[in-house]
Design a protein around this motif. Structure first.
Motif, PDB file in Angstrom:
ATOM      1  N   ASP A 263       0.866  -1.177   0.000  1.00 25.84           N
ATOM      2  CA  ASP A 263       0.000   0.000   0.000  1.00 25.84           C
ATOM      3  C   ASP A 263       0.904   1.228   0.000  1.00 25.84           C
ATOM      4  N   PHE A 264       1.474   1.519  -1.185  1.00 23.75           N
ATOM      5  CA  PHE A 264       2.451   2.596  -1.281  1.00 23.75           C
ATOM      6  C   PHE A 264       1.809   3.976  -1.179  1.00 23.75           C
ATOM      7  N   GLY A 265       0.536   4.085  -1.576  1.00 18.45           N
ATOM      8  CA  GLY A 265      -0.134   5.378  -1.503  1.00 18.45           C
ATOM      9  C   GLY A 265      -0.225   5.886  -0.082  1.00 18.45           C
ATOM     10  N   ASN A 266      -0.769   5.071   0.816  1.00 15.04           N
ATOM     11  CA  ASN A 266      -0.872   5.473   2.221  1.00 15.04           C
ATOM     12  C   ASN A 266       0.502   5.563   2.879  1.00 15.04           C
TER      13      ASN A 266
ATOM     14  N   VAL B 210       1.092  -2.542  -9.022  1.00 12.68           N
ATOM     15  CA  VAL B 210       1.712  -1.218  -8.990  1.00 12.68           C
ATOM     16  C   VAL B 210       2.279  -0.884 -10.360  1.00 12.68           C
TER      17      VAL B 210
ATOM     18  N   ARG C 113      -0.312   0.258 -12.788  1.00 13.75           N
ATOM     19  CA  ARG C 113      -0.736   1.651 -12.583  1.00 13.75           C
ATOM     20  C   ARG C 113       0.274   2.620 -13.186  1.00 13.75           C
TER      21      ARG C 113
ATOM     22  N   ASP D  96     -12.203   5.599  -5.423  1.00 11.89           N
ATOM     23  CA  ASP D  96     -11.124   6.449  -5.946  1.00 11.89           C
ATOM     24  C   ASP D  96     -11.625   7.494  -6.932  1.00 11.89           C
TER      25      ASP D  96
ATOM     26  N   ILE E  22      -3.347  14.022  -4.048  1.00 15.48           N
ATOM     27  CA  ILE E  22      -2.990  12.708  -4.585  1.00 15.48           C
ATOM     28  C   ILE E  22      -4.171  12.093  -5.314  1.00 15.48           C
ATOM     29  N   ASN E  23      -5.387  12.245  -4.765  1.00 12.02           N
ATOM     30  CA  ASN E  23      -6.571  11.710  -5.444  1.00 12.02           C
ATOM     31  C   ASN E  23      -6.834  12.435  -6.757  1.00 12.02           C
TER      32      ASN E  23
ATOM     33  N   GLY F 230      -4.248  11.688  -9.341  1.00  7.00           N
ATOM     34  CA  GLY F 230      -4.384  10.362  -9.916  1.00  7.00           C
ATOM     35  C   GLY F 230      -5.467  10.293 -10.976  1.00  7.00           C
TER      36      GLY F 230
ATOM     37  N   THR G 294      -3.033   5.976  -6.960  1.00 13.52           N
ATOM     38  CA  THR G 294      -2.516   5.251  -5.792  1.00 13.52           C
ATOM     39  C   THR G 294      -3.598   4.636  -4.927  1.00 13.52           C
TER      40      THR G 294
END
Length: 384
Positions: free
Chosen positions: A165-168, A220, A223, A274, A332-333, A336, A344
């Motif tokens: 979970d690289f986003g968080n 990942v 994405r 998302d 970030i949202n 994306g 993410t």
């Protein structure tokens, strides 16, 4: 000062009213974005569970905001217990099924809990408590003072990287960085940390470019590839981004009307999480979407202002950290879904469906409201 006057006049409506507006808008959009699922499901009750769960978590959030007191959260033992509990939950997530190729969810009695959402708030809380008791050490022996709490935060972040979970994880590292900057450290250390962050980010990007992203986990890497050119594989890895673009384009200035989204009808998967803001733009349009963003940014600005004006180190770091949490999730949202950065999986504050996110963000608002009231109370007694 009479009790009734104190409660009425110390409440910061410039934060409370935007919060209520965003939550009500979020419930409306969750209901709208899941309406296609409700119409096509064999069990309408099950289909409506999204908005029902969201409403339940909001009611729990209002209760939490009403009863919480910041004085209790200054206790070191309390935050240590919270760190132990969240560590247990993070480890427990390895024993639950994956979602979209990643771990991180606990499904209990029909409710899904995402420990990483609560960890973001707990990291701000942990660092604010720890560093508020070490103000002299921060100025005199910075590295000796902060290496242990920062090391603990990176251990927790490392656990999340194994989900992955690289986003968080990125958000938590950013929050730790912001709280450090707000802790009162020397400007020289601020410069060093800033340069380290910039160089580290550049090295990560360089590494991904040199390896082509092939050393990253499969989901990942997909994405990253869809971020570079989503139309190259618009029916597979680029499916979400392409249909998100269509949704935003379809909305125009004033939208197609609430409930009239085309992309949520099986084209845009998980439109209620998302990509909720894409549905907002399609149904409400660009102008109302800008107004919603304006209300949210106004609330976040007020949160930063409370932190900047606070003379208490704990209060200041908490508010600035919470403001940074909101800003990071927003950018970030939006980055994306608009293709500025790789997607993410970070939800949009208050609008996206997700009980854990809503409860965590509401607790943050409750903290800020209590801190604002505390600072107003101090100013009142100072003047009178």
């Amino acid at each position: 000062m009479p009790e009734k006057v104190k409660k009425r006049h110390l409440l910061d409506y410039s934060i409370l009213l935007p919060y209520i507006f965003m939550c009500v808008t979020g419930l409306m959009m969750v209901y709208s974005s899941t309406s296609y699922v409700a119409m096509t499901a064999t069990n309408p009750t099950t289909a409506a569970s999204y908005v029902i769960n969201q409403a339940i978590f909001w009611l729990l959030s209002l209760v939490a905001i009403t009863v919480m007191k910041t004085d209790v959260f200054r206790n070191k033992k309390f935050v240590q217990i919270a760190m132990i509990v969240i560590l247990f939950l993070l480890i427990a997530a390895f024993f639950f099924p994956r979602r979209n190729g990643a771990l991180g969810w606990l499904s209990i009695a029909g409710f899904s809990i995402q420990p990483a959402e609560y960890l973001k708030f707990i990291v701000i809380w942990f660092l604010s408590v720890t560093l508020s008791y070490r103000q002299k050490g921060i100025q005199q022996e910075f590295w000796k003072t902060v290496w242990r709490p920062i090391g603990i935060v990176f251990v927790y972040t490392g656990i999340m990287a194994f989900y992955p979970d690289f986003g968080n994880a990125v958000i938590i590292v950013l929050l730790a960085f912001v709280v450090l900057l707000a802790s009162g450290l020397n400007y020289l250390y601020t410069l060093i940390l800033g340069l380290a962050g910039i160089i580290g980010s550049m090295l990560i990007v360089l590494f991904v470019n040199l390896t082509g992203g092939k050393l990253l986990p499969a989901y990942v890497y997909s994405r990253f590839s869809s971020f570079l050119n989503p139309f190259a594989d618009e029916y597979d890895t680029g499916h979400q981004m392409v249909n998100g673009y269509y949704a935003m384009f379809n909305g125009g200035l004033f939208g197609r009307g609430l409930g009239n989204s085309i992309q949520k009808r099986g084209f845009l998967n998980e439109a209620h999480t998302d990509y909720i803001f894409s549905i907002v733009m399609e149904e409400l349009g660009l102008i109302p979407s800008i107004i919603i963003l304006g209300v949210l940014f106004y609330m976040v600005g007020r949160i930063f202002l409370v932190g900047i004006r606070s003379r208490d180190p704990f209060n200041s770091m908490m508010c600035i950290g919470i403001g940074a949490l909101f800003m990071s999730q927003i950018f970030i949202n939006l980055g994306g879904i608009t293709g500025l950065i790789p997607l993410t999986g970070i939800t949009f504050p208050f609008l996206s469906q997700g009980g854990s996110s809503l409860l965590m963000l509401s607790i943050c608002i409750g903290f800020v409201l209590n801190i604002s009231a505390e600072e107003k109370r101090k100013q009142y007694y100072l003047n009178y």
